[in-house]
Design an enzyme around this catalytic site. Structure first.
Site, PDB file in Angstrom:
ATOM      1  N   ARG A  55       0.845  -1.185   0.000  1.00 43.78           N
ATOM      2  CA  ARG A  55       0.000   0.000   0.000  1.00 43.78           C
ATOM      3  C   ARG A  55       0.883   1.238   0.000  1.00 43.78           C
ATOM      4  O   ARG A  55       1.882   1.315   0.726  1.00 43.78           O
ATOM      5  CB  ARG A  55      -0.921   0.027   1.226  1.00 43.78           C
ATOM      6  CG  ARG A  55      -2.088  -0.950   1.152  1.00 43.78           C
ATOM      7  CD  ARG A  55      -3.105  -0.525   0.097  1.00 43.78           C
ATOM      8  NE  ARG A  55      -4.282  -1.388   0.060  1.00 43.78           N
ATOM      9  CZ  ARG A  55      -4.400  -2.441  -0.734  1.00 43.78           C
ATOM     10  NH1 ARG A  55      -3.387  -2.794  -1.520  1.00 43.78           N
ATOM     11  NH2 ARG A  55      -5.509  -3.160  -0.741  1.00 43.78           N
TER      12      ARG A  55
ATOM     13  N   GLU B 218      -4.580   6.537  -5.707  1.00 42.81           N
ATOM     14  CA  GLU B 218      -4.596   5.825  -6.991  1.00 42.81           C
ATOM     15  C   GLU B 218      -5.976   5.911  -7.638  1.00 42.81           C
ATOM     16  O   GLU B 218      -6.984   5.673  -6.936  1.00 42.81           O
ATOM     17  CB  GLU B 218      -4.219   4.357  -6.773  1.00 42.81           C
ATOM     18  CG  GLU B 218      -2.842   4.160  -6.201  1.00 42.81           C
ATOM     19  CD  GLU B 218      -2.559   2.713  -5.791  1.00 42.81           C
ATOM     20  OE1 GLU B 218      -1.385   2.412  -5.524  1.00 42.81           O
ATOM     21  OE2 GLU B 218      -3.511   1.902  -5.712  1.00 42.81           O
TER      22      GLU B 218
ATOM     23  N   HIS C  29       0.252  -0.365  -9.966  1.00 43.14           N
ATOM     24  CA  HIS C  29      -0.490  -1.291  -9.108  1.00 43.14           C
ATOM     25  C   HIS C  29      -0.872  -2.571  -9.881  1.00 43.14           C
ATOM     26  O   HIS C  29      -2.036  -2.986  -9.891  1.00 43.14           O
ATOM     27  CB  HIS C  29      -1.749  -0.628  -8.532  1.00 43.14           C
ATOM     28  CG  HIS C  29      -2.193  -1.254  -7.240  1.00 43.14           C
ATOM     29  ND1 HIS C  29      -2.658  -0.532  -6.173  1.00 43.14           N
ATOM     30  CD2 HIS C  29      -2.245  -2.568  -6.835  1.00 43.14           C
ATOM     31  CE1 HIS C  29      -2.986  -1.343  -5.184  1.00 43.14           C
ATOM     32  NE2 HIS C  29      -2.733  -2.584  -5.558  1.00 43.14           N
TER      33      HIS C  29
END
Length: 313
Positions: A230, A259, A280
C-alpha cells in the site's frame, strides 16, 4: 429471496466472473467514482462487489438493503468496517490468490534495481556505449543478489512467498511482523542490516507512514526499498528526498498513496533510473486474476448459503 448483485468497478478484474449459484439479478458497471453514483447504483442491492470503490459511512447509511460487501481484493481499507459491523453488513475479501504474481514482481524489481538495469538501458539508448574505448562501461554500480540480505516487513503468506524465492537466490532473510511469530527480528534490525527491504503490510492507522525520514536514514546507503503493498505505508515526500540525496540506493513501487494519481504525485516527478514505479499491477497476472474472480464468487455463494467465508472483522 432473489438477491440484487451489483459490481461497481468491473474493469478492475480482468478475468471471467461466473454466475452466482442462487436466484439473483446481476448488474455491473465498469467504474464508479462519486458517492452519488454509488448510492444510486446500490439503492436496491443486497450484495455489492467492489475493488477500490470507497464505502464510507455517509454512503452506507443510505443503503438499508445492503447485506454483503464482497471486496475483489485483499485490502479492505476502502470499507468502513466499523459501520458495517455495527449495522449488520458482512464484509468479505480475497485471500491467497497472489502467491506467485506479487513475489515475482518483487523479485523483478529487485533485480532491476540491484543491477541498475534502467540506468544502463537509458545510457545505451543515448549513445553512451559508443563513446567508450573499451568493450563496456561501468557508470552505475552492479550488486549481487546472492549473499545479500532481504528484510521482509509483513511476514504473512505473501511475505513468506517472497522470502522463499529470495532464499533460493542465496539471500539471507530478516523477517518482521507486528504479530508474534518464531524467528522474527525487530524493525530496527531490518532497517539497519538489509540490502533489500520489501513491504507486505496492510494499511492501518498503525502502519501509515511506517517508513519515513527517520527509518530511511537508518537504511544502508546501498540498500533499496520495494513496496507492492500500500502506498500509504511510506512517507512519499521523505522517500523522494532520500532518493535525491542518495540516502538509499533506489526504490521500486507498485503503489501510491492516491490511486490513480489524478492530481500528480511527488514520486512521479522523479526522473531517476534508480526509482521504478508500476501502476499497481504486481497482483495482476492473468492466472492470479482468475483465481481472484473464482474466489470472489465462492465468497458470495458461501454467504448466501449461510456459511460465510473470508469474513473481515
Amino acid at each position: 429471496m432473489e438477491h440484487e448483485i451489483v459490481f461497481l468497478d468491473r474493469e478492475s478484474v480482468g478475468a471471467d466472473v461466473r454466475k452466482a449459484n442462487f436466484p439473483h439479478n446481476y448488474t455491473e458497471y465498469q467504474s464508479t467514482w462519486t458517492p452519488e453514483d454509488i448510492v444510486e447504483r446500490l439503492k436496491d442491492a443486497s450484495i455489492a462487489i467492489i475493488n477500490k470503490v470507497p464505502m464510507r459511512e455517509e454512503v452506507l447509511k443510505q443503503l438499508p438493503k445492503l447485506k454483503l460487501i464482497a471486496v475483489a481484493a485483499t485490502g479492505t481499507d476502502v470499507v468502513d468496517k466499523a459501520y458495517c459491523k455495527a449495522n449488520g453488513i458482512t464484509v468479505v475479501n480475497i485471500r491467497g490468490y497472489a502467491f506467485n504474481t506479487v513475489p515475482e514482481h518483487v523479485i523483478a524489481l529487485m533485480f532491476a534495481l540491484r543491477r541498475n538495469l534502467l540506468a544502463y538501458i537509458e545510457d545505451t539508448r543515448n549513445g553512451r556505449w559508443a563513446e567508450v574505448d573499451q568493450f563496456c562501461f561501468f557508470d552505475h554500480p552492479i550488486r549481487d543478489i546472492a549473499g545479500s540480505t532481504m528484510g521482509v516487513v509483513g511476514y504473512g503468506a505473501i511475505g513468506k512467498a517472497v522470502a522463499k524465492r529470495a532464499e533460493c537466490l542465496g539471500m539471507k532473510i530478516l523477517p518482521y511482523d507486528v504479530f508474534p511469530q518464531e524467528g522474527l527480528v525487530d524493525l530496527d534490525t531490518v532497517l539497519k542490516e538489509s540490502d533489500v527491504i520489501t513491504l507486505h503490510c496492510p494499511l492501518t492507522p498503525e502502519t501509515a507512514n511506517m517508513i519515513g525520514e527517520k527509518e530511511l536514514k537508518m537504511m544502508k546507503p546501498t540498500s533499496i526499498l520495494i513496496n507492492t503493498a500500500r502506498g500509504g505505508l511510506v512517507d512519499e515526500a521523505a522517500l523522494a528526498e532520500a532518493l535525491k540525496a542518495g540516502t538509499i540506493a533506489g526504490a521500486g513501487f507498485d503503489v501510491l498513496t492516491t490511486e490513480p494519481p489524478k492530481d500528480g504525485n511527488i514520486l512521479l516527478d522523479l526522473k531517476m533510473p534508480n526509482f521504478i514505479v508500476t501502476p499497481h499491477v504486481a497482483w495482476a497476472s492473468r492466472e492470479a486474476m482468475q483465481i481472484l474472480a473464482d474466489q470472489l464468487m465462492d465468497n458470495i455463494d458461501a454467504f448466501v448459503a449461510g456459511n460465510p467465508q473470508n469474513v473481515v472483522e
